[in-house]
Design an enzyme around this catalytic site. Sequence first.
Site, PDB file in Angstrom:
ATOM      1  N   SER A 254       0.856  -1.195   0.000  1.00  0.00           N
ATOM      2  CA  SER A 254       0.000   0.000   0.000  1.00  0.00           C
ATOM      3  C   SER A 254       0.889   1.240   0.000  1.00  0.00           C
ATOM      4  CB  SER A 254      -0.873   0.009   1.242  1.00  0.00           C
ATOM      5  OG  SER A 254      -0.048   0.172   2.387  1.00  0.00           O
ATOM      6  N   LYS A 255       0.260   2.398  -0.231  1.00  0.00           N
ATOM      7  CA  LYS A 255       1.022   3.653  -0.208  1.00  0.00           C
ATOM      8  C   LYS A 255       1.638   3.873   1.170  1.00  0.00           C
ATOM      9  CE  LYS A 255      -0.298   6.797  -3.771  1.00  0.00           C
ATOM     10  NZ  LYS A 255      -1.596   7.186  -4.306  1.00  0.00           N
TER      11      LYS A 255
END
Length: 492
Positions: A254-255
């Site tokens: 994920s970011k």
Amino acid sequence: MNPVRVRFAPSPTGHLHLGGARTALYDYLIARRTGGQFILRIEDTDRKRFVPEAEQEIIEGLHWFGIDWDEGPDIGGPYGPYHQSDRKEIYQEYGRKLVKSGHAYFCFCSQERLSQMRKKQQAEKKPPHYDGTCRNLSINEAEKRIASGEPYVIRFKSPKERHTVVRDLLRGEIIVENHTLDDYILIKSDGWALYHLAAVVDDHLMKITHVIRGSEWLPTLPLHSLIHRAFGWEEPTWVHLSVFLKPSGKGKMSKREAAGLDKDGYSIFIKDLKKLGYLPEAVMNWIALMGWSYDDHTEYFKLENLIEKFSLERLNPSPAAINFTKLDHFNKIHIKALPPSEFAERVKPYFTSCGYSVNEEMLVKIAPIINERITTLNDALEMASFFFKDKIEYNAEAMVVRDLSVKASIEIGREVSKLLADQRDWTAAAIELPMRALLQKMDLSARQVFSFIREAISGQRVSPPLFESMEILGKDQVLNRLNNAINFLQDI
Ligand code: GLU
């Protein structure tokens, strides 16, 4: 295998990351392997997410790996333009063609109507989809409304009955029930095509034979496939690569996860990996094997070996956890494989960017004594910047010889200095001999004396091999530094 035409089609919306770099690498490899062409196409129709510097970063990132392309926005080519933002009219034309052939339709539903519709669907716990209000408007009627200035979009008329079968090279047949397909927008009310139409039209016009991309595009594959079929075009071979998982192997990257890597000195962004001191060949070797293998044991590859060995048949669709320990491993072996002059050239910018003025000849000599002791080029700074320092900062505690007094340390310093001053042959082996004799004479351990000299010449507790370092530093510099160390001790 016949020569392929493949494209890397990034959207310039952020940094080039491992996933993008791997796709581009595989594109490049299969193009070179088969004597085909590799095309760079910039998919920049989403003006809201557009980042102006992103394209340059992509180009620089790929060049850093040594990847080049045969057609692209920077070099042109016979199927250009290669920025989708320069192809607006083409998509308009093809969007209208689909309307004419009955595979798409003009839709005049307002934003308000659509959002009411969505709310109702939510309340009824139905998946969001367009309800088909404009699906059966006649072209005549639609043309009239357009002429009167009503805003409109073009939607794809997805089939509603039966199912669609699409074939992915790695995953075999993928079957979707057509009633699950929405009437996706192909052209927005501002006249810009959405990615789905633009990509399909470009892949056809640019004669792309294989679409290689991340598996995040699998859900829209049926749509892309149906658009090709609606035009009556032959579909390219679809290849959806494995997903990258977090280092833990639990879930997709994920970011937030990506931002957290920073603290451990890692990153999923190519420009950061370069800054952190990873070699392009190591990063490339690493990502090449995240979704492909040659056999079950060969792991060291340079670009030319990959071109020779790469094949689509050996791509692996299973998710791959991002393993940075493996990256460190590859970086070490690729650093070790660099000839000293090449090593010096690569490592030099890491020194100069920290303000050191670097003697290149010296750097070539340093290469073989540090290249097995570092993991990243950045580590070379910590290990070897003392060679290029004008002044060494000493630390009182470290400078005093272990288990001895300041006075005794000064005495040892003087003895060492005296011996070295008389030393004619200034090679590592020649310096070591009298030093060993001195240990005996003064009844000291190697640890005591050599740590003292190491501290005096480098200010470091850890350094490359001592006598080799002294040889490279040169006699004057070594004596000078010993002298400074003695003066420092005298001032304690
Ligand atoms: N522009 C899309 C992306 O950046 C490309 C997807 C594709 O290769 O079709 O992910």
